[in-house]
Design a protein around this motif. Structure first.
Motif, PDB file in Angstrom:
ATOM      1  N   LEU A   1      49.882  23.623 108.046  1.00  0.00           N
ATOM      2  CA  LEU A   1      50.461  22.311 107.811  1.00  0.00           C
ATOM      3  C   LEU A   1      50.930  22.128 106.375  1.00  0.00           C
ATOM      4  CD1 LEU A   1      47.986  20.056 109.833  1.00  0.00           C
ATOM      5  CD2 LEU A   1      50.341  20.633 110.439  1.00  0.00           C
ATOM      6  N   ILE A   2      50.258  22.789 105.433  1.00  0.00           N
ATOM      7  CA  ILE A   2      50.604  22.575 104.032  1.00  0.00           C
ATOM      8  C   ILE A   2      51.717  23.506 103.562  1.00  0.00           C
ATOM      9  CG2 ILE A   2      49.070  24.213 102.847  1.00  0.00           C
ATOM     10  CD1 ILE A   2      48.281  21.826 101.016  1.00  0.00           C
ATOM     11  N   ARG A   3      52.096  24.500 104.372  1.00  0.00           N
ATOM     12  CA  ARG A   3      53.146  25.413 103.930  1.00  0.00           C
ATOM     13  C   ARG A   3      54.459  24.693 103.600  1.00  0.00           C
ATOM     14  NH1 ARG A   3      54.441  31.588 105.642  1.00  0.00           N
ATOM     15  NH2 ARG A   3      56.357  31.788 104.450  1.00  0.00           N
TER      16      ARG A   3
ATOM     17  N   LEU B   1      34.857  26.742 114.724  1.00  0.00           N
ATOM     18  CA  LEU B   1      35.044  26.632 113.281  1.00  0.00           C
ATOM     19  C   LEU B   1      36.304  27.330 112.774  1.00  0.00           C
ATOM     20  CD1 LEU B   1      31.344  27.352 112.182  1.00  0.00           C
ATOM     21  CD2 LEU B   1      32.492  25.128 112.155  1.00  0.00           C
ATOM     22  N   THR B   2      36.762  28.337 113.503  1.00  0.00           N
ATOM     23  CA  THR B   2      37.815  29.196 112.953  1.00  0.00           C
ATOM     24  C   THR B   2      39.183  28.527 112.856  1.00  0.00           C
ATOM     25  OG1 THR B   2      38.188  30.103 115.175  1.00  0.00           O
ATOM     26  CG2 THR B   2      36.738  31.343 113.703  1.00  0.00           C
ATOM     27  N   PHE B   3      39.446  27.534 113.682  1.00  0.00           N
ATOM     28  CA  PHE B   3      40.805  26.991 113.747  1.00  0.00           C
ATOM     29  C   PHE B   3      41.160  26.106 112.555  1.00  0.00           C
ATOM     30  CE2 PHE B   3      38.330  23.467 115.313  1.00  0.00           C
ATOM     31  CZ  PHE B   3      39.027  22.352 114.890  1.00  0.00           C
ATOM     32  N   LEU B   4      40.161  25.499 111.904  1.00  0.00           N
ATOM     33  CA  LEU B   4      40.435  24.482 110.891  1.00  0.00           C
ATOM     34  C   LEU B   4      41.208  25.050 109.701  1.00  0.00           C
ATOM     35  CD1 LEU B   4      40.128  21.590 109.925  1.00  0.00           C
ATOM     36  CD2 LEU B   4      37.902  22.219 108.933  1.00  0.00           C
ATOM     37  N   GLY B   5      40.781  26.192 109.177  1.00  0.00           N
ATOM     38  CA  GLY B   5      41.455  26.783 108.022  1.00  0.00           C
ATOM     39  C   GLY B   5      42.907  27.137 108.300  1.00  0.00           C
ATOM     40  N   PRO B   6      43.192  27.911 109.361  1.00  0.00           N
ATOM     41  CA  PRO B   6      44.594  28.217 109.677  1.00  0.00           C
ATOM     42  C   PRO B   6      45.440  26.981 109.958  1.00  0.00           C
ATOM     43  CG  PRO B   6      43.141  29.734 110.817  1.00  0.00           C
ATOM     44  CD  PRO B   6      42.266  28.681 110.196  1.00  0.00           C
ATOM     45  N   LEU B   7      44.840  25.955 110.556  1.00  0.00           N
ATOM     46  CA  LEU B   7      45.593  24.729 110.834  1.00  0.00           C
ATOM     47  C   LEU B   7      46.036  24.059 109.533  1.00  0.00           C
ATOM     48  CD1 LEU B   7      46.644  22.541 112.755  1.00  0.00           C
ATOM     49  CD2 LEU B   7      44.372  21.489 112.657  1.00  0.00           C
ATOM     50  N   LEU B   8      45.102  23.883 108.610  1.00  0.00           N
ATOM     51  CA  LEU B   8      45.441  23.231 107.347  1.00  0.00           C
ATOM     52  C   LEU B   8      46.398  24.096 106.523  1.00  0.00           C
ATOM     53  CD1 LEU B   8      41.939  21.792 106.344  1.00  0.00           C
ATOM     54  CD2 LEU B   8      43.890  20.557 107.305  1.00  0.00           C
ATOM     55  N   GLY B   9      46.183  25.411 106.541  1.00  0.00           N
ATOM     56  CA  GLY B   9      47.078  26.301 105.813  1.00  0.00           C
ATOM     57  C   GLY B   9      48.490  26.276 106.358  1.00  0.00           C
TER      58      GLY B   9
ATOM     59  N   LEU C   1      49.900  26.910 100.826  1.00  0.00           N
ATOM     60  CA  LEU C   1      50.716  26.344  99.755  1.00  0.00           C
ATOM     61  C   LEU C   1      51.529  27.441  99.070  1.00  0.00           C
ATOM     62  CD1 LEU C   1      50.921  23.425  98.499  1.00  0.00           C
ATOM     63  CD2 LEU C   1      49.440  24.307  96.682  1.00  0.00           C
ATOM     64  N   GLY C   2      50.875  28.563  98.786  1.00  0.00           N
ATOM     65  CA  GLY C   2      51.557  29.681  98.139  1.00  0.00           C
ATOM     66  C   GLY C   2      52.593  30.343  99.025  1.00  0.00           C
ATOM     67  N   ASN C   3      52.366  30.357 100.325  1.00  0.00           N
ATOM     68  CA  ASN C   3      53.371  30.905 101.239  1.00  0.00           C
ATOM     69  C   ASN C   3      54.694  30.165 101.094  1.00  0.00           C
ATOM     70  OD1 ASN C   3      51.730  32.851 102.412  1.00  0.00           O
ATOM     71  ND2 ASN C   3      51.060  31.524 104.073  1.00  0.00           N
ATOM     72  N   GLY C   4      54.609  28.836 101.035  1.00  0.00           N
ATOM     73  CA  GLY C   4      55.824  28.043 100.900  1.00  0.00           C
ATOM     74  C   GLY C   4      56.516  28.259  99.568  1.00  0.00           C
TER      75      GLY C   4
ATOM     76  N   LEU D   1      59.037  24.662 106.592  1.00  0.00           N
ATOM     77  CA  LEU D   1      58.818  24.038 107.892  1.00  0.00           C
ATOM     78  C   LEU D   1      58.873  25.070 109.007  1.00  0.00           C
ATOM     79  CD1 LEU D   1      58.373  21.252 109.162  1.00  0.00           C
ATOM     80  CD2 LEU D   1      60.844  21.071 109.458  1.00  0.00           C
ATOM     81  N   ASN D   2      59.827  25.978 108.926  1.00  0.00           N
ATOM     82  CA  ASN D   2      59.955  27.015 109.942  1.00  0.00           C
ATOM     83  C   ASN D   2      58.707  27.898 109.971  1.00  0.00           C
ATOM     84  OD1 ASN D   2      61.706  28.512 111.887  1.00  0.00           O
ATOM     85  ND2 ASN D   2      61.477  30.149 110.396  1.00  0.00           N
ATOM     86  N   ALA D   3      58.292  28.339 108.792  1.00  0.00           N
ATOM     87  CA  ALA D   3      57.119  29.211 108.730  1.00  0.00           C
ATOM     88  C   ALA D   3      55.845  28.454 109.072  1.00  0.00           C
ATOM     89  CB  ALA D   3      57.008  29.822 107.338  1.00  0.00           C
ATOM     90  N   GLY D   4      55.725  27.213 108.568  1.00  0.00           N
ATOM     91  CA  GLY D   4      54.522  26.445 108.850  1.00  0.00           C
ATOM     92  C   GLY D   4      54.367  26.149 110.329  1.00  0.00           C
TER      93      GLY D   4
END
Length: 464
Positions: A289-291, A279-287, A346-349, A168-171
């Motif tokens: 949120l899923i951490r 277009l660029t924001f979508l990938g980092p946003l989802l990445g 996901l892998g970051n978490g 949560l902290n990292a995400g």
């Protein structure tokens, strides 16, 4: 870091002298409430730090032909910011124990004013490339905020909740990347690509607010002290370097792609600044949120299992991106790239959850139990996190340098994606060989760490 009681109490701020998160009574009566409060304000400060660190991934979209900087030069600008952000993670990690988590959060937040004001002054056509490089390097201090924040929060929570808390902290911090990209999109769409200073000015009051909230609401943990012996021990431990390698594959990918995505869209697919920013924001946003989901899954199923699945998925997604790059298919390219962001988050978490569990498993292998094992795990994991975080962030530099060379030689990112595919295969092989193959118990603690990584024999250590 060590979590033993200090010999003399610290004064002059919000210092907590007794902190025993593994004690269930202490945790229930006061610890959980205090830890959650510190987590909230840590997330906000780290969030602003990430936004400033990745600011140049947006600013290069404002830099049209009048700036005289080619695509290779822009990749080097964002690579410079990545490199400095990785380098400062080591001293930022140990600053928490030296100055206190609250105190360092305040200082590191206020330090973000320096690169923001510098960019506000110099960002205009006619400024020398060397000046741009210097200012991009200054934004690296925002990358250091992650290391100090993670080390601080790691000390606040018990082992059973570290995956969730660290995720949560990292995400929450990682979300600073898509937020600054969305803010850049808003500026380009309203004021136009000729007004990057509007974006920079908007962050100045947010930096001050982050520092003020940390000053008023966060705490310092007196039991957390720098321990040079722990640093030396973590440097000698092979698991520190193995986890650093794996973190290159997860976080290095996340931050590297976050910096490069918009520039790749502009350079390879001819998108305008507005189109790229949209277009660029979508990938980092989802990445981002899923951490926390990655951390939670690691708590339940075992970090190594989630990490291996992540690398398998990242290899497959890279194959999709490679195919789209060859065929110049933007929709397929976007789908594959977004999948890469999600899987890296996901892998970051899951990888960060593995770190404290591995070292506590080693404590059990040495005959420790209870609070003694937990204290040893906190001590070694706190010392190793700065190293792992710094090396992992260097993966972002590697990604931008590989992109730079690919575009210099062929004008396309295809060769870069072939390189990334091979690297993810190597990361998956290492994860399986070290943490899932169940090496013999005779390997003096390594086997116990692997058992823990696989959610095996030690119930209290599942989810390494």
């Amino acid at each position: 870091m060590t979590a033993t009681q200090p010999k003399a109490p610290r004064t002059g701020g919000r210092w907590i002298e007794r902190w025993e998160p593994e004690d269930e009574v202490f945790w229930r009566e006061s610890g959980e409430r205090t830890a959650r409060r510190n987590l909230v304000y840590s997330v906000f400060s780290e969030h602003i730090g990430f936004s400033i660190w990745t600011m140049w991934s947006v600013l290069v979209l404002f830099m049209g032909p009048e700036y005289g900087v080619d695509p290779a030069g822009k990749f080097f600008l964002i690579g410079t910011a990545t490199f400095v952000g990785a380098f400062v993670r080591v001293p930022y990690t140990f600053a928490v124990a030296r100055f206190g988590g609250r105190n360092w959060t305040v200082f590191s937040a206020l330090l973000l004013l320096v690169p923001t004001l510098a960019a506000l002054v110099v960002l205009e056509p006619g400024t020398s490339y060397g000046t741009f490089l210097l200012v991009a390097a200054l934004t690296g201090v925002g990358g250091g905020n992650f290391a100090s924040s993670m080390t601080n929060i790691n000390a606040f929570f018990p082992l059973r909740l570290k995956g969730w808390a660290l995720g949560l902290n990292a995400g929450g911090g990682n979300i600073g990347v898509p937020v600054v990209q969305l803010a850049g999109l808003l500026v380009i769409g309203t004021a136009g690509a000729g007004h990057p200073r509007v974006l920079l000015a908007a962050y100045l009051p947010l930096i001050v607010v982050a520092a003020a909230l940390a000053w008023l609401r966060m705490d310092n943990l007196a039991p957390v002290r720098n321990d040079s012996g722990a640093v030396r021990e973590s440097l000698r431990d092979g698991h520190t370097w193995i986890m650093a390698f794996l973190y290159v594959g997860t976080f290095g990918s996340f931050i590297g792609y976050s910096f490069a995505f918009g520039l790749v869209l502009q350079t390879q697919f001819g998108r305008t600044p507005l189109q790229a920013a949209s277009l660029t924001f979508l990938g980092p946003l989802l990445g981002s949120l899923i951490r926390p989901v990655g951390g939670r899954l690691a708590d339940r199923l075992g970090g190594a299992r989630i990490t291996l699945g992540t690398f398998a998925g990242m290899a497959a997604a890279t194959g999709v991106v490679l195919l789209a790059s060859v065929r110049e298919s933007l929709p397929v390219f976007l789908a594959g790239f977004v999948a890469l962001f999600v899987l890296s988050g996901l892998g970051n978490g899951s990888t960060y959850k593995m770190i404290p569990g591995i070292f506590q498993a080693k404590a059990v292998a040495r005959g420790m139990d209870g609070e003694a094992a937990a204290a040893y795990g906190r001590r070694l994991s706190g010392a190793s996190m700065g190293i792992i975080g710094a090396v992992g962030a260097l993966g972002g530099l590697g990604i931008n340098l590989v992109f730079r060379e690919a575009f210099l030689s062929s004008g396309s990112g295809t060769a870069a994606f072939v390189t990334f595919l091979g690297f993810y295969a190597a990361c998956g092989a290492v994860t399986w060989a070290v943490y899932l193959r169940r090496p013999a118990a005779a390997q003096a603690g390594g086997g116990v760490a692997a058992e823990a990584a696989d959610g095996g024999a030690k119930p209290q250590l599942t989810s390494v």
